[in-house]
Write an enzyme that holds these catalytic residues in place. Structure first.
Site, short mmCIF file in Angstrom:
data_model
loop_
_atom_site.label_atom_id
_atom_site.label_comp_id
_atom_site.label_asym_id
_atom_site.label_seq_id
_atom_site.Cartn_x
_atom_site.Cartn_y
_atom_site.Cartn_z
N TYR A 173 1.09 -1.51 -0.08
CA TYR A 173 0.54 0.26 -0.42
C TYR A 173 1.09 1.24 0.03
CZ TYR A 173 -3.87 3.34 2.02
OH TYR A 173 -4.52 3.84 2.59
N TYR A 188 -9.66 -4.43 8.85
CA TYR A 188 -8.33 -3.77 9.51
C TYR A 188 -8.50 -2.91 10.27
CZ TYR A 188 -2.99 -2.03 9.24
OH TYR A 188 -1.90 -1.95 8.89
N HIS A 189 -8.95 -1.79 10.17
CA HIS A 189 -9.34 -0.72 10.53
C HIS A 189 -9.60 -0.58 11.91
CE1 HIS A 189 -9.23 0.01 6.65
NE2 HIS A 189 -8.53 0.54 6.65
N ASP A 193 -7.43 14.66 9.35
CA ASP A 193 -7.12 13.43 9.91
C ASP A 193 -8.30 12.97 10.66
OD1 ASP A 193 -6.25 11.04 11.56
OD2 ASP A 193 -4.76 12.83 12.32
#
Lengths: 717, 319
Positions: free
Chosen positions: A82, A236-237, A595
């Site tokens: 990635y 994943y997150h 973010d």
């Protein structure tokens, strides 16, 4: 159990108890998932399973042993790193270099403004352009990104969820302008919006219209892009945000079920699209648990899809990409990360992943350099070429321990999936904020274990390196990137047919009102050089922008520290402070810019509150000016800025300016936590930042430092 | 005092520091605070103070975000005092209200202050009344006081405001029978939120239930209690809310109810302050004598009865 084996076991148990001076039944250790791990497993532990089938084979029901019969013996997993940063030009150079060095597939990281559907020239995204990924404003950027990379031969994975429509449209148009028909494009778009509402926060629209967009993409690709995976359902997150493996597994599969339902509601037959659903899991340091998770995921998904009435075998098979855990990386003693990543990679392989990203050792600090990226890639090349792990399919099958763990994980995950289903599915659960809270609770527990030392992290809370190595990092000059992008946008806006673009955007808005498939009108607009931001706004007119409610856990962190000396020391300091100043120390914890990774901020907020601070939580996506107003109105003593996407060099000075603008005599101190390269420390200190806490900082120690700094600051006249 | 001038000028930092002073438990801060409030009270502004209460989960903050945005768009200056209920038994608290007031918190014409309730009675924190005096002097047109609705809080909160609003969700009509008469006396407006999407029908039904139930409680000289339907997320019904608030305020002023309420509230405040001083004085005396444990031992040993002990301690303390 036969008498013979029973006798054998009794003898073993006696020896064990003699050696360890422990009762066998007390010798279990509990995992984060609440599973008791025994010191030994026997044949008895693989009996009476409800999910795992003992004599199954790879490529066969229930696919526990792998999606294919031959697995790596025929073709190894795809090394898919990635990457993406700065401008399309620079990312393209980086990709080409990687492909020459043995990488097989591409995986594109976009910057936060692109994720959130803002153009690089939008005021809201000042600090974020090109930072944690590549900036894409128009199809021209996309074309540059894949310059000299033939899209009919290269499979491309794109991590995109919020602005999924304009980005996928740009990819399709870029392919077509390269001369590649959309039916030949291969790869994956993440398109997994539900987990964004749970953990990653790079959504744009509210849950319902977002789900409609997901379904639109599944519908479109199932008809026109047979080689393209329409979604990558991602756990994943969740693990990155602190979920244990059961939560990650259960919520990911429950998300998957929701997407299947969304697609079926479009009138598609389940077998029309299910073979193109793919998954994405995190692989952390709990070696056997991670292997068991991948095996359990395949087992459960097969059952789930059968229940949905899938007839095509390919619909039953869970195929997944994996990435080693980012959150397991430490800023302290960073070369240890190479070793962590290697074991995590081995876990993923033994679990049977289809593709893998291995993290670079410096990713706890900044974006990877060419050198660190090479080591990360070589980790996989060594596994493929030197260790022999590719020679046998599912080598751990039949292991009493691994089979038992696979079953246990399956059971626990199934219970949670059942709970979610009873609530009415994942969209409803997400709207109620339940999974998010559960994940935050799990994250806070994990952090408390590390801070209290009950979990060892080498180089962080034990075996510390007396001579911390200094590491070179990649530096992105985001102001330069932003200027470049703005120039490109301006040039395109001057040369395009504005009337046609406006008409195309109006068509898109109408399509959103009519609830017809949005991808086709999106492709039209992108072809005419509409920007990602314009397309997103055209839809925003109908759907609005989503603002998340923020719920917080409390008491979870403090519970791990009852009677802990260090914890009590901070508590006492806070009580003294309160007696002296007439109120508790008050801290505003914020994220600024685009973010949305708020695990760190949430953990700091809840643990600081448990210690006795009054903690103000700011909303996500605040501008530095908003933060300054908030801080001054609430007369906080300090602001804690959490930064994980490298925007701090722009945003922190803006915050300081904002504070002084409202109150020239402001005594509010600012501390910063998150991913901050050492090279930036001096810059931040020069801008009057009082303290910096990197990844792996002990929260109790950090809290003590903050209360000391506040007290010192108040005693100064 | 500089501070007072700066408050009157509407300086954000000065207002914030003044609120800190009135909330402070430090004696020296309290002295300064009393002086300051005495001065500010002589320079009243034109604020209308509106209380918002309601059970958790009905979308109070989201409503305030929505209604506040509307007021600000009409050029009103808006101060918000949010009493955050999320305080804990031990430790500090997490003040998360502002995460639901994203748009208004950015607006230069707002001032938003969250205060931890610290488990004080009725969720009203020490200093809320004084804070509203500060915001009034600083020139805010509306002051919102947001509290979580649990038990007594409505009564305490209603003593701080000119108009009191209860926010409820669809479906809460069933609970009406359980609603104590108290709330209906104290609340002027009932707002049924979440009049949107699937809940629309339920919301209308709830509003109707409230209307019919409230008609039983109507007093002769009072305005009819108003029930309004709004959707905070779709921002509908906001005009009705401000129209109704203004109507009630005008009516009350005309009938003298407005002034009467403020006079009653002053009376209540004085009484509370006196009680506070007496209580804290007695508490100090009690703890300095430290004879409760002495007598409780005697009671344990059956040397005297519990009531004798209470009487003796009381006499001794009040001497």
């Amino acid at each position: 159990m036969t008498n013979k084996s029973n006798n054998g076991f009794n003898t073993w148990q006696k020896s064990f108890e003699k050696e360890t001076k422990k009762n066998f039944n007390d010798a279990k250790s509990e995992t984060d998932e609440g599973i008791d791990i025994k010191p030994v497993y026997t044949k008895d532990d693989i009996e009476n399973f409800s999910f795992v089938e003992n004599n199954s084979l790879p490529g066969q029901w229930p696919y526990t042993r792998g999606p294919k019969a031959s697995m790596y013996t025929n073709r190894p997993w795809t090394i898919r790193q990635y990457a993406g940063f700065s401008t399309a030009e620079e990312s393209n150079e980086f990709y080409k270099k990687n492909l020459e060095s043995g990488q097989k597939g591409l995986s594109v990281a976009f910057d936060l403004p692109t994720h959130r559907g803002y153009d690089s020239d939008d005021d809201l995204v000042m600090g974020d352009v090109g930072k944690a990924g590549v900036a894409i404003d128009t199809v021209e950027d996309m074309k540059i990104l894949f310059n000299n990379i033939p899209l009919d031969q290269m499979s491309v994975s794109m991590t995109m969820n919020g602005a999924v429509l304009p980005v996928l449209a740009s990819f399709i148009v870029a392919g077509e302008e390269q001369g590649v028909d959309r039916s030949l494009l291969s790869g994956t778009i993440q398109n997994d919006i539900l987990k964004e509402f749970m953990v990653r926060n790079t959504y744009i629209y509210p849950p319902e219209p977002s789900m409609k967009i997901v379904a639109d993409i599944i519908e479109f690709t199932s008809k026109e892009m047979p080689k393209f995976n329409s979604i990558s359902i991602s756990g994943y997150h969740m693990q990155e945000a602190g979920a244990d493996n059961v939560l990650e597994l259960a919520y990911t599969l429950a998300d998957g079920m929701e997407y299947v339902r969304a697609a079926m509601s479009k009138g598609l037959d389940v077998d029309d699209f299910a073979p193109r659903l793919s998954f994405f899991f995190a692989i952390g340091t709990d070696f056997f648990m991670e292997i068991a998770k991948l095996r359990a995921a395949r087992t459960l998904w097969a059952k789930i899809m059968k229940d949905f009435g899938a007839k095509n075998e390919r619909s039953l098979i869970l195929r997944t990409h994996c990435q080693t855990s980012g959150v397991s990386l430490t800023e302290k003693d960073p070369y240890n990360n190479i070793i962590r990543t290697s074991y995590e990679a081995l876990s993923a392989i033994l679990g049977g992943t289809q593709s893998l990203h291995t993290n670079s050792y410096d990713e706890a600090i900044a974006l990877p350099t060419d050198e660190s990226a090479r080591i990360a890639r070589n980790t996989q090349l060594i596994l493929q070429n030197e260790t022999g792990v590719t020679k046998t399919v599912d080598p751990l099958a039949g292991s009493y321990f691994v089979e038992n763990l696979t079953e246990e994980l399956s059971k626990k995950a199934w219970d949670i999936i059942t709970e979610i289903e009873e609530l009415g599915g994942m969209t409803k659960a997400v709207k109620a904020g339940i999974p998010k809270l559960k994940i935050e609770e799990s994250a806070t527990k994990k952090q408390a274990k590390v801070d209290s030392g009950s979990r060892v992290v080498v180089g962080v809370n034990k075996y510390k390196n007396p001579k911390e190595p200094s590491v070179d990092v990649r530096v992105i000059d985001n102001n330069r990137v932003r200027d470049d992008q703005i120039k490109k946008i301006q040039a395109i806006k001057e040369s395009r047919d504005t009337t046609a673009v406006e008409k195309a955007l109006a068509n898109l808005t109408n399509a959103a009102k009519d609830e017809t498939n949005l991808l086709a009108p999106c492709i039209e607009a992108i072809k005419l050089r509409a920007t990602v931001g314009e397309v997103s706004k055209a839809l925003e007119q109908v759907y609005g922008r989503h603002f998340a409610k923020s719920l917080s856990v409390s008491g979870v962190y403090g519970k791990h520290f009852e009677g802990d000396q260090e914890f009590m020391k901070v508590e006492n300091k806070i009580k003294e402070f309160e007696n002296l100043n007439g109120r508790r120390p008050r801290v505003l914890v914020v994220k600024m810019g685009q973010d949305g990774h708020d695990r760190g901020a949430k953990i700091v907020a809840t643990s600081f509150a448990d210690m006795g601070f009054d903690v103000d939580m700011g909303p996500l996506f605040q501008s530095p000016k908003d933060v300054a107003k908030d801080a001054i109105e609430n007369d906080v003593h300090a602001i804690g800025v959490s930064t994980l996407a490298a925007g701090h060099k722009t945003l922190v000075p803006e915050l300081m300016k904002g504070l002084k603008e409202i109150d020239p005599k402001s005594k509010i101190i600012v501390f910063v936590g998150g991913i901050i390269p050492e090279q930036d420390y001096e810059f931040l200190y020069e801008n009057n930042v009082s303290a910096i806490f990197g990844p792996g900082s002990n929260i109790i120690e950090s809290a003590e430092k903050v209360i000391d700094l506040i007290s010192d600051n108040l005693s100064k006249v | 005092m500089d501070l007072i001038d700066n408050i009157l000028k509407g300086e954000r930092a000065a207002i914030a520091k003044a609120i800190t002073l009135v909330e402070s438990s430090k004696e020296s801060d309290q002295q300064v605070s009393r002086q300051m409030i005495s001065e500010l009270i002589k320079k009243p502004g034109k604020s209308i103070r509106v209380g918002f209460s309601g059970p958790p989960g009905v979308g109070k903050s989201t409503f305030i975000e929505s209604f506040g945005s509307y007021l600000v768009s009409q050029n009103y200056k808006l101060g918000i005092l949010a009493i955050d209920p999320s305080s804990q038994i031990t430790g500090g608290s997490i003040l998360g209200d502002k995460t639901r007031m994203v748009e208004i918190s950015k607006n230069p014409n707002t001032f938003i202050r969250s205060t931890p309730s610290r488990g004080s009675l009725g969720g009203i924190s020490m200093g809320t009344r004084e804070a509203s005096i500060i915001l009034d002097a600083a020139g805010y047109d509306f002051i919102f006081i947001e509290t979580v609705g649990v038990g007594q809080s409505e009564i305490v909160a209603s003593n701080l405001v000119d108009i009191f609003t209860l926010i409820v969700g669809p479906g809460s009509g069933d609970e009406l029978q359980g609603i104590k008469k108290g709330i209906t006396e104290y609340a002027d407006i009932f707002i049924v939120n979440k009049n949107d999407g699937e809940l629309k029908i339920e919301a209308s039904k709830t509003a109707a239930d409230y209307k019919s139930a409230l008609s039983y409680y109507k007093k002769l000289d009072e305005l009819e209690k108003q029930v309004l339907l709004v959707s905070a997320i779709e921002q509908t019904g906001m005009e009705d809310v401000i129209k109704t608030i203004n109507q009630i305020i005008d009516q009350n002023k005309l009938k003298g109810i407005f002034e009467e309420r403020r006079a009653n509230q002053l009376e209540y405040w004085i009484e509370e302050e006196v009680k506070n001083i007496i209580t804290s004085d007695i508490t100090k005396r009690l703890s300095s004598k430290g004879n409760i444990s002495k007598y409780s031992e005697k009671v344990m040993k059956n040397e005297m009865s519990m009531f004798e002990a209470v009487e003796t301690i009381t006499k001794d303390t009040l001497k």
